[in-house]
Structures are given as structure tokens and as C-alpha cells.
Design a protein around this motif. Structure first.
Motif, PDB file in Angstrom:
ATOM      1  N   MET A   1      12.302  23.187   5.390  1.00  0.00           N
ATOM      2  CA  MET A   1      12.964  23.163   6.694  1.00  0.00           C
ATOM      3  C   MET A   1      14.016  22.061   6.756  1.00  0.00           C
ATOM      4  O   MET A   1      13.736  20.907   6.406  1.00  0.00           O
ATOM      5  CB  MET A   1      11.940  22.969   7.804  1.00  0.00           C
TER       6      MET A   1
ATOM      7  N   ARG B   1      16.360  27.418   2.532  1.00  0.00           N
ATOM      8  CA  ARG B   1      16.320  26.628   3.760  1.00  0.00           C
ATOM      9  C   ARG B   1      15.737  27.411   4.928  1.00  0.00           C
ATOM     10  O   ARG B   1      16.060  28.581   5.139  1.00  0.00           O
ATOM     11  CB  ARG B   1      17.736  26.160   4.131  1.00  0.00           C
ATOM     12  N   VAL B   2      14.892  26.727   5.703  1.00  0.00           N
ATOM     13  CA  VAL B   2      14.455  27.233   7.000  1.00  0.00           C
ATOM     14  C   VAL B   2      15.244  26.478   8.057  1.00  0.00           C
ATOM     15  O   VAL B   2      15.059  25.266   8.216  1.00  0.00           O
ATOM     16  CB  VAL B   2      12.952  26.987   7.237  1.00  0.00           C
ATOM     17  N   PRO B   3      16.155  27.122   8.780  1.00  0.00           N
ATOM     18  CA  PRO B   3      16.871  26.405   9.835  1.00  0.00           C
ATOM     19  C   PRO B   3      15.902  25.822  10.861  1.00  0.00           C
ATOM     20  O   PRO B   3      14.900  26.452  11.226  1.00  0.00           O
ATOM     21  CB  PRO B   3      17.744  27.492  10.470  1.00  0.00           C
TER      22      PRO B   3
ATOM     23  N   THR C   1      16.228  25.509  13.891  1.00  0.00           N
ATOM     24  CA  THR C   1      16.223  26.324  15.108  1.00  0.00           C
ATOM     25  C   THR C   1      16.010  27.809  14.799  1.00  0.00           C
ATOM     26  O   THR C   1      16.354  28.675  15.615  1.00  0.00           O
ATOM     27  CB  THR C   1      17.548  26.157  15.868  1.00  0.00           C
ATOM     28  N   ALA C   2      15.442  28.123  13.644  1.00  0.00           N
ATOM     29  CA  ALA C   2      15.231  29.527  13.268  1.00  0.00           C
ATOM     30  C   ALA C   2      14.393  30.253  14.313  1.00  0.00           C
ATOM     31  O   ALA C   2      13.412  29.708  14.836  1.00  0.00           O
ATOM     32  CB  ALA C   2      14.547  29.599  11.912  1.00  0.00           C
ATOM     33  N   ASN C   3      14.774  31.486  14.608  1.00  0.00           N
ATOM     34  CA  ASN C   3      13.992  32.287  15.551  1.00  0.00           C
ATOM     35  C   ASN C   3      12.860  32.996  14.810  1.00  0.00           C
ATOM     36  O   ASN C   3      12.752  32.930  13.582  1.00  0.00           O
ATOM     37  CB  ASN C   3      14.884  33.277  16.305  1.00  0.00           C
TER      38      ASN C   3
ATOM     39  N   GLN D   1      13.908  35.395  11.941  1.00  0.00           N
ATOM     40  CA  GLN D   1      14.318  34.680  10.739  1.00  0.00           C
ATOM     41  C   GLN D   1      13.118  34.087  10.006  1.00  0.00           C
ATOM     42  O   GLN D   1      13.018  34.177   8.779  1.00  0.00           O
ATOM     43  CB  GLN D   1      15.289  33.551  11.116  1.00  0.00           C
ATOM     44  N   VAL D   2      12.225  33.484  10.762  1.00  0.00           N
ATOM     45  CA  VAL D   2      11.049  32.853  10.168  1.00  0.00           C
ATOM     46  C   VAL D   2      10.204  33.882   9.422  1.00  0.00           C
ATOM     47  O   VAL D   2       9.733  33.634   8.302  1.00  0.00           O
ATOM     48  CB  VAL D   2      10.215  32.144  11.247  1.00  0.00           C
TER      49      VAL D   2
ATOM     50  N   ILE E   1      11.893  34.818   6.144  1.00  0.00           N
ATOM     51  CA  ILE E   1      11.791  33.705   5.192  1.00  0.00           C
ATOM     52  C   ILE E   1      10.370  33.617   4.632  1.00  0.00           C
ATOM     53  O   ILE E   1      10.182  33.428   3.422  1.00  0.00           O
ATOM     54  CB  ILE E   1      12.199  32.377   5.869  1.00  0.00           C
TER      55      ILE E   1
ATOM     56  N   ALA F   1       9.946  26.685  15.036  1.00  0.00           N
ATOM     57  CA  ALA F   1      10.021  27.403  13.761  1.00  0.00           C
ATOM     58  C   ALA F   1       8.895  26.987  12.827  1.00  0.00           C
ATOM     59  O   ALA F   1       8.327  27.821  12.104  1.00  0.00           O
ATOM     60  CB  ALA F   1      11.373  27.169  13.101  1.00  0.00           C
TER      61      ALA F   1
ATOM     62  N   LYS G   1      24.999  25.054  11.523  1.00  0.00           N
ATOM     63  CA  LYS G   1      23.899  25.624  12.306  1.00  0.00           C
ATOM     64  C   LYS G   1      24.133  27.121  12.535  1.00  0.00           C
ATOM     65  O   LYS G   1      25.257  27.577  12.596  1.00  0.00           O
ATOM     66  CB  LYS G   1      23.801  24.915  13.660  1.00  0.00           C
TER      67      LYS G   1
END
Length: 300
Positions: free
Chosen positions: A26, A54-56, A58-60, A63-64, A67, A86, A300
């Protein structure tokens, strides 16, 4: 294509997926437009034979979930940020996967260690902010649970190095007091307490934990194994400002732990499809600063 070639191709693909695990890491907020990932964590995973995605921060949830499906494990790095949704979502997916027989190892370092304790304890206030453990390298004080340890096997090279040499680098004012950790049933039911340490004021904190269950595969250190190999903290006059050890013993410990965690990730049945960008390809630049020797920065 002959039957032999077809089988050979399938076997090669399966071996390749197992031998080239991709670890989710992350990133943390940097400014209004960018997030960052300390380059030392990418290099650390690479030293064990893995790659990073990468895990952003602010990933929603969508997305999570993608990933999670395409990575073989999760590393939560050190830094300075509050526990994001996240990370909570990834942990929930891991628990759901564990119950369905999937294998997804998880590692937390420093802040990541603190996040794991918050997640498992179900109590964000488990973190104490009054430790004096900035810029010190310590030898671990092992607890009785070490006899069941996988990451620090009793009599193993990791245990010998970490227990006999002052090579575990600490950079934290936050942490978990040992007495608070032992009082939380969620933590004591989930983890073995591998080591503790005293800060510069003699206050005792938890320094290494691992899940009791090998299938759950959660490992966390309040200290920084990646710094021994990849962080010198050099300033303009080339004098290291960190007390990080780069001795042969320190370098070996870093490698052993990286190899251990990537080895755990090789057991995962999750497969990276290649439609998500690896961190090394996604980065938009390298930012050099004193808090980390290098940071990869991301829009971002």
C-alpha cells in the motif's frame, strides 16, 4: 501442438506463477496530487524473488478486490498515515479467503505492524503514542512463544542474528505496550508473541508477532528489516543519520526475512494476470528525501 508440448506449456505457466509472486504494497499520501512508496520495500521484496503491485491508499472496494485476486500476499509498510478503509477491505478479503481455503500471507512493518494490531484487536486505541524508540537498533528479547515460531525458528539463523546482534532498526514513537497487547484476547488468540523490547526510557513494547496458525500467515515487526539492506539515510555530507546497521549480520537478517515472506507468497494460488501495472512500471518518478532514501511517487 502436441500433447507433450501442451502439458509442458501448462506446467511452465504454473511454475512461473508460483516462482514469480506479486506482493501488494500500500502506498501512502504524499501531497494533494501524489502518493508514495518507499523504494526500500520494493527492493526488499525483489531481494526475496518477488515483485510488487501498488495498492492506492484511497483504493475503492472494486480496486481492492481485483488487487487481492491478482496478488499473492500483502505488505503494509512503515510511514505516517492513519489506517485507511482500503487496508480494512484487504484484511476482510484475506479473512474471507482464509475461511475458504485460500492462502494469502500478510506482513506489517512499523506502521504496518501497528495497523495489523489495530485490525486484529478491533481497537484502534491499542496503539500507544508515547514510545522513545526513534533511531535505535536493538537485539530482540525473545519470548516463550518463539519455540513455535516459523519466521524466527528457535535455533535458526534468523533467531541467532536478531537475538545476538543490535541490528533490528526502530524508528517509532508509536507502538503497542506489551501489557496492553497481553490484555487483548483478540491479539493473544490470533498471535504468538515472538519478541519484545525496551525503548530508550525502559518502556516495554511488542516488537515481533506471528499468527498461531500457519494457514493464516500473518507476520509483523515493529522494526524495519528492509532498512538494513536498502536505507543508508545519507545527508548532504554523506554521513548516515540513521543508526541502521549494514553489517554482514544485518544484511543476512534482511535477506532471510525477505526470502521467508516471498516464500510464503509462493504458496498462494492467486495468479497475476498482467493487466494491472506493477509498481516499478506505474511510478511517475523517484523522489529523494531524508525520511526515506528513495520514494517512488504515483499520481493519485
Amino acid at each position: 501442438m502436441s500433447k507433450f508440448l501442451a502439458i509442458s506449456t501448462i506446467t511452465t505457466a504454473m511454475v512461473s506463477a508460483a516462482d514469480r509472486p506479486v506482493i501488494a504494497v500500500m502506498s501512502h499520501p504524499y501531497n494533494a496530487t501524489h502518493e508514495y512508496m518507499a523504494a526500500s520495500y520494493v527492493k526488499y521484496i525483489e531481494s526475496g524473488g518477488g515483485r510488487t503491485l501498488r495498492v492506492p491508499f484511497t483504493a475503492n472496494s472494486t480496486q481492492v478486490e481485483e488487487i487481492y485476486k491478482q496478488t499473492s500476499g500483502l505488505l503494509l509498510m512503515g510511514g505516517s498515515a492513519t489506517l485507511p478503509q482500503a487496508a480494512r477491505d484487504l484484511y476482510s478479503l484475506k479473512l474471507k479467503g482464509d475461511s475458504n481455503g485460500s492462502f494469502y500471507p500478510m506482513w506489517g512493518t512499523c506502521l504496518g505492524f501497528e495497523w495489523i494490531n489495530q485490525l486484529v484487536s478491533e481497537d484502534d486505541s491499542i496503539i500507544d503514542s508515547k514510545f522513545n524508540a526513534e533511531n535505535i537498533s536493538l537485539a530482540l528479547d525473545f519470548e516463550d512463544d518463539i519455540e513455535d515460531s516459523r519466521v524466527m525458528p528457535e535455533g535458526g539463523v534468523q533467531t541467532d542474528l536478531a537475538g545476538n546482534y543490535e541490528i533490528t532498526m526502530n524508528m517509532h514513537a508509536h507502538g503497542v505496550a506489551t501489557e496492553d497487547w497481553l490484555a487483548n484476547e483478540h491479539l493473544t488468540d490470533t498471535f504468538n508473541l515472538i519478541s519484545t523490547n525496551d525503548d530508550l526510557d525502559g518502556k516495554n513494547f511488542v516488537s515481533t508477532i506471528e499468527s498461531k496458525s500457519a494457514d493464516k500467515a500473518i507476520y509483523a515487526t515493529q522494526w524495519h528489516p528492509e532498512k538494513n539492506n536498502f536505507e543508508y539515510g545519507a545527508v548532504d555530507n554523506d554521513q548516515a543519520y540513521l543508526s541502521t546497521s549494514h553489517s554482514a549480520e544485518a544484511v543476512r537478517l534482511s535477506f532471510e526475512l525477505a526470502a521467508f515472506f516471498v516464500g510464503e507468497a509462493r504458496k498462494s494460488d492467486h495468479v497475476f494476470k498482467g493487466d494491472l501495472k506493477l509498481a516499478i512500471n506505474e511510478r511517475t518518478g523517484v523522489l529523494e528525501e531524508t525520511s526515506f532514501e528513495e520514494r517512488y511517487v504515483f499520481l493519485k
